[in-house]
Motif scaffolding. Sequence first.
Motif, PDB file in Angstrom:
ATOM      1  N   LYS A   1       0.865  -1.186   0.000  1.00 46.82           N
ATOM      2  CA  LYS A   1       0.000   0.000   0.000  1.00 46.82           C
ATOM      3  C   LYS A   1       0.893   1.225   0.000  1.00 46.82           C
ATOM      4  CE  LYS A   1      -4.105   1.802   2.162  1.00 46.82           C
ATOM      5  NZ  LYS A   1      -5.138   1.529   3.144  1.00 46.82           N
ATOM      6  N   ASP A   2       0.697   2.101  -0.986  1.00 51.11           N
ATOM      7  CA  ASP A   2       1.473   3.327  -1.091  1.00 51.11           C
ATOM      8  C   ASP A   2       1.035   4.274   0.013  1.00 51.11           C
ATOM      9  OD1 ASP A   2       2.998   5.463  -1.803  1.00 51.11           O
ATOM     10  OD2 ASP A   2       2.166   5.687  -3.813  1.00 51.11           O
ATOM     11  N   GLU A   3       1.982   4.778   0.800  1.00 48.52           N
ATOM     12  CA  GLU A   3       1.656   5.637   1.930  1.00 48.52           C
ATOM     13  C   GLU A   3       1.206   7.023   1.483  1.00 48.52           C
ATOM     14  OE1 GLU A   3       4.960   5.600   4.583  1.00 48.52           O
ATOM     15  OE2 GLU A   3       4.856   3.445   4.864  1.00 48.52           O
ATOM     16  N   ASP A   4       1.591   7.467   0.287  1.00 47.92           N
ATOM     17  CA  ASP A   4       1.225   8.805  -0.174  1.00 47.92           C
ATOM     18  C   ASP A   4      -0.227   8.874  -0.633  1.00 47.92           C
ATOM     19  OD1 ASP A   4       3.773   9.706   0.351  1.00 47.92           O
ATOM     20  OD2 ASP A   4       4.481   9.320  -1.688  1.00 47.92           O
ATOM     21  N   ASP A   5      -0.597   8.020  -1.575  1.00 45.38           N
ATOM     22  CA  ASP A   5      -1.951   8.111  -2.122  1.00 45.38           C
ATOM     23  C   ASP A   5      -2.827   6.912  -1.747  1.00 45.38           C
ATOM     24  OD1 ASP A   5      -0.813   6.158  -3.686  1.00 45.38           O
ATOM     25  OD2 ASP A   5      -0.918   7.289  -5.553  1.00 45.38           O
ATOM     26  N   HIS A   6      -2.312   6.025  -0.905  1.00 47.07           N
ATOM     27  CA  HIS A   6      -3.044   4.866  -0.368  1.00 47.07           C
ATOM     28  C   HIS A   6      -3.554   3.929  -1.455  1.00 47.07           C
ATOM     29  CE1 HIS A   6      -2.638   6.584   3.561  1.00 47.07           C
ATOM     30  NE2 HIS A   6      -3.179   7.713   3.140  1.00 47.07           N
ATOM     31  N   GLU A   7      -2.905   3.945  -2.604  1.00 45.42           N
ATOM     32  CA  GLU A   7      -3.227   2.984  -3.642  1.00 45.42           C
ATOM     33  C   GLU A   7      -2.257   1.822  -3.535  1.00 45.42           C
ATOM     34  OE1 GLU A   7      -3.432   4.661  -7.523  1.00 45.42           O
ATOM     35  OE2 GLU A   7      -4.809   6.249  -6.913  1.00 45.42           O
ATOM     36  N   THR A   8      -2.624   0.703  -4.120  1.00 47.24           N
ATOM     37  CA  THR A   8      -1.729  -0.450  -4.063  1.00 47.24           C
ATOM     38  C   THR A   8      -0.737  -0.387  -5.217  1.00 47.24           C
ATOM     39  OG1 THR A   8      -3.305  -1.790  -5.306  1.00 47.24           O
ATOM     40  CG2 THR A   8      -3.406  -1.929  -2.912  1.00 47.24           C
ATOM     41  N   GLU A   9       0.456  -0.879  -4.949  1.00 44.90           N
ATOM     42  CA  GLU A   9       1.479  -0.966  -5.985  1.00 44.90           C
ATOM     43  C   GLU A   9       2.118  -2.341  -5.885  1.00 44.90           C
ATOM     44  OE1 GLU A   9       5.089   1.361  -3.723  1.00 44.90           O
ATOM     45  OE2 GLU A   9       3.727   2.529  -4.966  1.00 44.90           O
ATOM     46  N   HIS A  10       2.621  -2.803  -6.998  1.00 44.90           N
ATOM     47  CA  HIS A  10       3.180  -4.150  -7.076  1.00 44.90           C
ATOM     48  C   HIS A  10       4.666  -4.078  -7.376  1.00 44.90           C
ATOM     49  CE1 HIS A  10      -0.960  -5.539  -7.220  1.00 44.90           C
ATOM     50  NE2 HIS A  10      -1.174  -4.626  -8.148  1.00 44.90           N
ATOM     51  N   GLU A  11       5.413  -4.960  -6.744  1.00 49.22           N
ATOM     52  CA  GLU A  11       6.840  -5.101  -7.022  1.00 49.22           C
ATOM     53  C   GLU A  11       7.123  -6.567  -7.300  1.00 49.22           C
ATOM     54  OE1 GLU A  11       9.698  -3.115  -4.561  1.00 49.22           O
ATOM     55  OE2 GLU A  11       8.184  -1.692  -3.880  1.00 49.22           O
ATOM     56  N   THR A  12       7.969  -6.797  -8.273  1.00 45.65           N
ATOM     57  CA  THR A  12       8.293  -8.164  -8.673  1.00 45.65           C
ATOM     58  C   THR A  12       9.693  -8.526  -8.197  1.00 45.65           C
ATOM     59  OG1 THR A  12       6.907  -7.899 -10.629  1.00 45.65           O
ATOM     60  CG2 THR A  12       8.468  -9.728 -10.642  1.00 45.65           C
ATOM     61  N   PHE A  13       9.788  -9.712  -7.612  1.00 45.42           N
ATOM     62  CA  PHE A  13      11.062 -10.239  -7.125  1.00 45.42           C
ATOM     63  C   PHE A  13      11.272 -11.619  -7.724  1.00 45.42           C
ATOM     64  CE2 PHE A  13       9.448  -7.343  -3.942  1.00 45.42           C
ATOM     65  CZ  PHE A  13      10.549  -6.563  -3.655  1.00 45.42           C
ATOM     66  N   PHE A  14      12.548 -11.965  -7.937  1.00 49.82           N
ATOM     67  CA  PHE A  14      12.898 -13.287  -8.437  1.00 49.82           C
ATOM     68  C   PHE A  14      13.815 -13.975  -7.445  1.00 49.82           C
ATOM     69  CE2 PHE A  14      11.952 -11.014 -12.410  1.00 49.82           C
ATOM     70  CZ  PHE A  14      11.054 -11.902 -12.974  1.00 49.82           C
ATOM     71  N   ARG A  15      13.631 -15.302  -7.305  1.00 49.07           N
ATOM     72  CA  ARG A  15      14.564 -16.079  -6.492  1.00 49.07           C
ATOM     73  C   ARG A  15      15.627 -16.623  -7.431  1.00 49.07           C
ATOM     74  NH1 ARG A  15      12.836 -21.092  -2.782  1.00 49.07           N
ATOM     75  NH2 ARG A  15      12.828 -22.121  -4.808  1.00 49.07           N
ATOM     76  N   ILE A  16      16.875 -16.291  -7.123  1.00 45.69           N
ATOM     77  CA  ILE A  16      17.972 -16.636  -8.029  1.00 45.69           C
ATOM     78  C   ILE A  16      19.054 -17.423  -7.308  1.00 45.69           C
ATOM     79  CG2 ILE A  16      17.587 -14.605  -9.480  1.00 45.69           C
ATOM     80  CD1 ILE A  16      20.081 -13.354  -8.120  1.00 45.69           C
ATOM     81  N   GLN A  17      19.852 -18.097  -8.110  1.00 48.15           N
ATOM     82  CA  GLN A  17      21.115 -18.682  -7.683  1.00 48.15           C
ATOM     83  C   GLN A  17      22.170 -18.106  -8.609  1.00 48.15           C
ATOM     84  OE1 GLN A  17      19.704 -22.773  -8.046  1.00 48.15           O
ATOM     85  NE2 GLN A  17      20.448 -23.091  -5.962  1.00 48.15           N
ATOM     86  N   LEU A  18      23.258 -17.677  -8.046  1.00 48.07           N
ATOM     87  CA  LEU A  18      24.293 -16.997  -8.831  1.00 48.07           C
ATOM     88  C   LEU A  18      25.394 -17.964  -9.252  1.00 48.07           C
ATOM     89  CD1 LEU A  18      24.501 -13.805  -6.630  1.00 48.07           C
ATOM     90  CD2 LEU A  18      23.537 -13.971  -8.921  1.00 48.07           C
ATOM     91  N   GLY A  19      25.695 -17.976 -10.529  1.00 48.61           N
ATOM     92  CA  GLY A  19      26.839 -18.733 -11.031  1.00 48.61           C
ATOM     93  C   GLY A  19      26.608 -20.205 -11.255  1.00 48.61           C
TER      94      GLY A  19
END
Length: 164
Positions: A122-140
């Motif tokens: 939830k965005d604290e400024d305008d109280h709208e929802t926002e989405h963030e994408t994360f990936f689970r990775i292994q390096l090398g």
Amino acid sequence: MKKTLTTVLTLLMIPVVLAGCSNSSRQGQSKSSSSSSSQTAASNNSKSSSTAVDNQTGRQALKVRYEDRSFTSYLDHEYYEEHLYKYVPGTVDRNKTYSWDAQNVSTKTKAYVDKRAVATFKDEDDHETEHETFFRIQLGSKTGQKYWVNEDALQDDHENDLDD
């Protein structure tokens, strides 16, 4: 008579002068309070930036949607601006973070992705929802430690990685 008038005027002037001094000292105090509160806010901001490492600016995720993924990518040329997390940010109170320096990686390092998470905040400024994408990775290699990273840490397949 002049003495009496001088005394009366002096007695009347004393509270006015004291009130003026009191206001100026209050203004000085409020200036110093506001500057100390600004310094406190600044130090809190620096603390929040360090706690942002722990929990993505202290925000809790409203929900997280996980998906299985399987692809290989490379690190973005600005990967070091992102963080490596043990868990998806916003899902735990104290998220362990890892340093890129300790990983011995570069933009030529392969990142093996096995999961994707879309976290809703939830965005604290305008109280709208926002989405963030994360990936689970292994390096090398596919046998190393798994980390969660923001999508910005990985190169997109459709871009040439020059216009970030």
